[in-house]
Design an enzyme around this catalytic site. Structure first.
Site, PDB file in Angstrom:
ATOM      1  CB  SER A  54      -1.450  -1.731  -9.473  1.00  0.00           C
ATOM      2  OG  SER A  54      -1.134  -1.854  -8.093  1.00  0.00           O
ATOM      3  CE1 TYR A  55       1.612   6.415 -10.191  1.00  0.00           C
ATOM      4  CE2 TYR A  55       0.081   6.859  -8.402  1.00  0.00           C
ATOM      5  CZ  TYR A  55       1.125   7.265  -9.215  1.00  0.00           C
ATOM      6  OH  TYR A  55       1.673   8.499  -9.055  1.00  0.00           O
ATOM      7  N   PRO A  56       2.065   2.462  -7.632  1.00  0.00           N
ATOM      8  CG  PRO A  56       4.369   2.894  -7.637  1.00  0.00           C
ATOM      9  CD  PRO A  56       3.167   2.840  -8.545  1.00  0.00           C
ATOM     10  CB  SER A  69      -4.727   1.606 -11.297  1.00  0.00           C
ATOM     11  OG  SER A  69      -5.682   2.537 -10.858  1.00  0.00           O
TER      12      SER A  69
END
Length: 880
Positions: A335-337, A147
C-alpha cells in the site's frame, strides 16, 4: 463519448493503472518523452462510457526559482533574496512531458489526476492542472483517491472521483517559497564568508536548511552530552544462589538477585550495608509472586515507524528504505508507504489480504492459521491522516530478492502480527531479605507465543529460575559488593534520530529520511561504528556553535516545528498561504540581519576547528592560533581513505597534537606525549589506520584515532566507560584488541559469573575476568610466556581441573627468556596441575588463583572485599 486524460505520478503507476482498468488490453504508444508512454483503452467512469488515455509525469512537473536578476550568487546581497521576485515554471528537462500533456489535453473533456494522495501529490496535481488548462480552459478536473495499486482500490477510486485539494497544494507552495528564500539567503551568506576566511571549505557549498540544521542539532546535542559527561562511581550489592532447576535436567544453575536499592553513590554507606549482610550470612524468601504477563503485538505500521525499524532491525538506512518502499508500492506489492495512520478503518478487508499471504512459502502456513480462526482485530492508535491506511502488503512477495525482499518480509510479517493475538506468559518474582536489605529475581515462562511465531523481530524468551518457597531461609553462595560508574549516552542511532525528529515536528513522514541524508551529504555529520551512530564533523560543530553563540537557535527544533504547524493550518483551510509566507519571511529576515551583525561569532567558532585560508586545518579544539608543525599523510582517514595530517602545536609548556583530514573536516586529539608512528593495521570497526605510541618508559600501545574519541560498546559484563579509548580496551575481532572475545579458559572463581580469558597488555600476558572492572581477579604471567591460547576441544583431565572445568592451553615462549634447547611451544595447563608452568608464577601460583573464594586480584570487587576497595574475603559457609 467522454474522452478522459489520466495522469499518474510515475510511469510504473500509469502502467499498473492501465493494466487494471483495461484488463491488460490497453494500446501503448510513445509520448514525446521516451520514459512517459501513453495507454489507450475504453472503460466506464462514474457511470459513463469513456475513451481513456493514461500517461504520467516524473514527480514535480514545475520548479520554483528566483528570476534571472537574482539567480547568480553575486547578483545581489543575500538579504535581497527575502523579497526577490520568483517564478514557478516547467524546467527544460520536463518540456517533453509538458508537450505530451498539452497535446492530449486539447482533445479531452476530463482530466483525472492519479497523483500520490498526500500534500506533495496534491501540489503536483495542481501543476498538471496549470499546464493542461493553458490549452483547454473547459477541462473538467477530477481527483482519484487510492492507497494501493490493486484492482479493488483502483476501480473504487474510479467511481468516487472528487475535486483536487487546493489548500493542501497551497501548503506545499508556502513551504517551498519559505525554504527557498531562507535557505538561499543563509547559504550564500555563510558560504561566501567562510570560504574566503578558512581552509578546508573553499570547495564546499556550506548550505543552510530550516530542517537540516535542527536535525544536525540533535546530533550535536548528543555529542556534547557525551563530551561533557562526568563519570560518577557507584556501588551495588549482588546476591547469588546456586541450586537445581526443577524444570531443566541441566546441572545446578546460578540465580542472581538484584538489589532493591539498585546502587548507592556513597561507598562507605554501601560497605556498611554489605558488612551487615555478611554478618547475617543467611537470607529469607519474603515473597513469591506469579502473575500473567502480556507482550503486546505491534501497532499498525506508519511511515516513521517503518523508517525506524528498517534502520534498527534490518540495518537499511531510512532514505534507502523509503526508496525501496516506493518501488514496491509502484510494483503493486505494498500500500502507499507515506502515511501517518496507525489504525485500520472499519470494514477493512483483512481476509482477502490474508489469502494473498497464504501463497508465500515462508509464512503462508501462519496466514492460513489466522484465516482458520486465529485472526484478531489489530490494535488501534490515535494517528489518522484521513488519506491512507497503515502500510500493509497487497500481493505475495515471491520473486523479490535482496533488500527489497527483506523490507517486504518485515512489512508482511508485521501485518500478520497485527492480525494475531498478543503473546502471553507467566512471570515469577522472588524477593528475599538479607539483614533488612531486599533483593529480587524474576523468571518468565512463555505460555502462548501467538504473534511471536511469525514476527521474529521481537524477542521474548523463557528465563527460568529455581523453585523458592515463601518463608524459606537459605545461605547465599556469594554476596558481592561491586563498583561501577555512570556512563554517558551513546551517539544517536538513526532510529533514535528519526524518533526525535518526529516528536519535535522536524520534517514530515515523507521528508525525514531526506533531511538525515542531507546532513551527511553536506559533511555536517557522519555515520560511524558498527551500529551506524551519528557523530558531527568539525564543520557541523563549528556552524552549530557559531549560531548558538549568537543566540540564534537554528539547531533547536522550535522554529521549524512552528512552521510545520502553520503548514497544517494552511492545509486545513484555517490560514491563507500569503499570510503565512509573509509572516515567516519577515521573521527570518530579522534573524538574518542579526546573524550578519554577529558574524564574527561564527568566525570565532570556525577558528576553533579550521585554520585560516591557505593553511591546513588547525587542531580541533585547540583554540585560536593553531597551526604549528605539520606532517602530511601521517596515517589514513577511515572515511575518505586519504591522508591524515599530524599537526603539533605548543602553547606554553603544553604540547597538543591533532590528526586532521582536510577533505572530511575531521580532527582528532591524540596523545601529546610519546613518539607516534603509523601502524600497518586498520581498525575493523571504523577503517581508520591505527597509530602506535611509544612512551618515555619504552612501552608501546596502539589506538585508533576515531575510536579514541568515540569508544565502541564495552565488552560484556563491563560496567564502566572510558575516555581516551585505546586498543587494549577493545573487544573487536582484531589482533590488537586485548579484550576481544575468544575461548575462555574457564569460569571465574572469584565473581562466579564471569569467564577467565587470556589477555595481553603492553606485551605481557595475563589471566583476567570478562567481568572487569566489576571483578578484578587477575594473574600476570611471567615475561617468558609470549602467548597462550585455550584449546576449545581439549579439557584438562586432572581431578582438580575437571572440578574447575578448565581447558588446556597452547603456550608459546619468548626464546630470549628461556634456556637454549627449550621447546618454544608446548601444551599445558594453567590450573595448577602442570608443575613446570605452576612454578613459573610463584609466589602467585595457579593453584592460588583458582582456589574458590581466594582473590589474586590487584583490587577488590569479588566475593571478598568490596567494589574496588580491597578487603579480605568472607566465606558464607563457615563465616571465616
Amino acid at each position: 463519448m467522454v474522452r478522459a486524460l489520466h495522469v499518474a505520478e510515475k510511469p510504473s503507476v500509469a502502467t499498473e493503472i492501465s493494466n487494471i482498468l483495461s484488463g491488460r488490453g490497453a494500446t501503448r504508444r510513445p509520448g514525446y518523452s521516451k520514459f512517459n508512454a501513453l495507454f489507450e483503452f475504453q472503460h466506464q467512469m462514474m457511470g459513463q462510457a469513456c475513451d481513456n488515455i493514461v500517461t504520467s509525469v516524473a514527480g514535480h512537473l514545475m520548479e520554483l526559482e528566483f528570476t534571472d536578476q537574482f539567480r547568480k550568487w553575486n547578483s545581489c546581497e543575500p538579504i535581497a533574496l527575502f523579497e526577490a521576485s520568483m517564478m514557478k515554471s516547467v524546467p527544460d528537462k520536463f518540456k517533453d512531458i509538458k508537450r505530451t500533456l498539452q497535446e492530449q489535453a486539447r482533445q479531452c473533456d476530463w482530466l483525472v489526476l492519479w497523483l500520490d494522495c498526500d500534500r506533495e501529490g496534491e501540489n503536483i496535481a495542481m501543476e498538471v492542472v496549470n499546464v493542461c488548462r493553458q490549452v483547454n480552459r473547459s477541462l473538467h478536473i477530477y481527483r482519484a483517491h487510492f492507497s494501493s495499486l490493486v484492482h479493488r482500490e483502483i476501480t473504487t477510486a474510479c467511481d468516487r472521483l472528487t475535486a483536487p485539494d487546493q489548500n493542501a497544494s497551497d501548503a506545499v507552495d508556502a513551504r517551498q517559497e519559505i525554504d527557498l528564500r531562507i535557505g538561499a539567503a543563509f547559504t550564500r551568506f555563510q558560504t561566501l564568508r567562510l570560504q574566503s576566511k578558512f581552509s578546508g571549505v573553499q570547495d564546499s557549498v556550506i548550505s543552510y536548511g530550516p530542517c537540516q540544521f535542527p536535525t544536525l542539532g540533535f546530533v550535536v546535542d548528543r555529542y556534547y552530552q557525551i563530551q561533557n559527561f562526568i563519570k560518577e562511581p557507584f556501588w551495588s550489592l549482588h546476591l547469588i544462589v546456586t541450586r537445581p532447576d526443577p524444570n531443566a535436567e541441566e546441572r545446578p544453575k546460578q540465580t542472581e538477585f538484584l538489589w532493591q536499592r539498585v546502587r548507592l553513590f556513597d561507598r562507605i554507606a554501601c560497605l556498611i550495608l554489605y558488612e551487615r549482610c555478611v554478618r547475617e550470612s543467611s537470607a529469607t524468601v519474603v515473597r513469591v509472586q506469579s502473575k500473567p504477563k502480556t507482550r503486546w503485538k505491534p501497532m499498525p505500521l506508519t511511515t516513521v515507524e517503518l523508517q525506524k525499524q528498517a534502520s534498527k532491525k534490518l540495518r537499511i538506512p531510512s532514505d534507502r528504505a523509503m526508496k525501496i518502499a516506493e518501488k514496491l508500492y509502484q510494483q503493486g506489492y505494498l500500500s502507499y508507504p507515506r502515511t501517518e495512520t496507525n489504525r485500520f478503518p472499519a470494514g477493512f478487508d483483512f481476509n482477502s489480504l490474508l489469502r494473498v499471504q497464504v501463497q508465500h512459502e515462508r509464512w503462508g502456513a501462519y496466514a492460513q492459521r489466522l484465516i482458520d480462526g486465529g485472526f484478531r482485530n489489530p490494535r488501534g492508535g490515535n494517528g489518522d491522516d484521513h488519506a491512507h491506511p497503515p502500510i500493509h502488503p497487497t500481493k505475495c512477495g515471491e520473486g523479490l530478492s535482496g533488500d527489497e525482499f527483506r523490507l517486504y518480509e518485515y512489512i508482511a510479517r508485521h501485518f500478520l502480527a497485527c492480525c494475531s493475538d498478543d503473546a502471553r506468559g507467566e512471570e515469577t518474582r522472588v524477593e528475599v531479605d538479607c539483614a533488612g536489605e531486599l533483593f529480587h529475581a524474576e523468571g518468565l515462562v512463555v505460555t502462548q507465543r501467538n504473534y511471536l511465531d511469525v514476527f521474529p523481530y521481537n524477542a521474548w524468551t523463557d528465563k527460568s529460575i529455581p523453585y523458592f518457597r515463601e518463608g524459606e531461609r537459605f545461605t547465599p553462595d556469594s554476596l558481592d559488593m561491586r563498583e561501577g560508574a555512570t556512563c554517558p549516552p551513546r551517539l544517536l542511532t538513526e532510529a533514535e534520530l528519526i524518533e526525535l525528529m518526529d516528536r519535535n515536528g522536524i520534517g514530515t513522514d515523507a521528508t525525514i529520511a531526506t533531511h538525515i541524508q542531507t546532513i551527511q551529504d553536506r559533511s555536517y555529520a557522519m555515520k560511524t561504528g558498527p551500529n551506524g551512530e551519528f557523530a558531527p564533523t568539525t564543520l557541523g560543530l563549528a556552524l552549530t556553535e557559531g549560531y548558538d553563540s549568537m543566540g540564534l537557535e537554528f539547531s533547536r527544533p522550535k522554529l521549524r516545528a512552528e512552521m510545520e504547524a502553520q503548514m497544517l493550518e494552511i492545509g486545513s483551510g484555517r490560514r491563507r498561504k500569503g499570510d503565512v509566507v509573509a509572516e515567516a519571511v519577515r521573521r527570518y529576515r530579522d534573524i538574518f540581519v542579526r546573524a550578519v551583525g554577529f558574524a564574527t561569532k561564527l568566525d570565532d567558532a570556525m577558528r576553533k576547528h579550521f585554520s585560516p585560508a591557505g593553511a591546513l586545518p588547525a587542531p580541533g579544539g585547540g583554540g585560536p592560533g593553531g597551526g604549528g608543525q605539520q606532517q602530511p599523510d601521517f596515517s589514513r582517514c577511515g572515511r575518505c581513505c586519504k591522508g591524515l595530517t599530524l599537526v603539533t602545536s605548543v602553547v606554553g609548556e603544553r604540547t597538543t597534537r591533532t590528526l586532521c583530514c582536510a577533505g572530511c573536516q575531521l580532527s582528532f586529539q591524540v596523545p601529546g606525549r610519546g613518539a607516534l608512528a603509523p601502524n600497518p593495521a586498520t581498525c575493523p570497526l571504523c577503517n581508520f589506520q591505527v597509530v602506535t605510541v611509544t612512551t618515555e618508559q619504552d612501552k608501546t600501545y596502539t589506538f585508533c584515532p576515531w575510536c579514541r574519541s568515540n569508544p565502541p560498546p564495552p565488552p560484556a559484563g563491563e560496567l564502566g566507560c572510558v575516555s581516551n579509548f585505546n586498543c587494549f580496551r577493545c573487544n573487536a575481532d582484531c589482533p590488537l584488541a586485548s579484550k576481544r572475545s575468544g575461548t575462555p579458559l574457564g569460569p571465574c572463581p572469584e565473581c562466579r559469573t564471569g569467564k577467565i580469558h587470556v589477555k595481553t597488555r603492553d606485551g605481557t600476558v595475563f589471566l583476567g575476568c570478562s567481568g572487569f572492572p566489576a571483578c578484578r581477579h587477575t594473574l600476570w604471567l611471567p615475561g617468558c610466556i609470549a602467548a597462550a591460547r585455550p584449546l576449545a576441544d581439549s579439557p584438562c583431565n586432572s581431578e582438580q581441573c575437571r572440578r574447575l572445568d578448565l581447558l588446556r592451553v597452547s603456550v608459546t615462549f619468548d626464546k630470549r627468556q628461556v634456556h637454549a634447547g627449550t621447546p618454544l611451544e608446548r601444551v599445558g595447563c594453567f590450573g595448577g596441575c602442570d608443575a613446570e608452568l605452576n612454578d613459573m608464577v610463584q609466589p602467585k601460583s595457579f593453584t592460588s588463583f583458582w582456589r574458590d573464594g581466594t582473590s589474586s586480584s590487584t583490587g577488590g570487587g569479588g566475593g571478598g572485599g568490596g567494589g574496588g576497595g580491597g578487603g579480605s574475603g568472607v566465606c558464607f559457609k563457615c563465616n571465616q
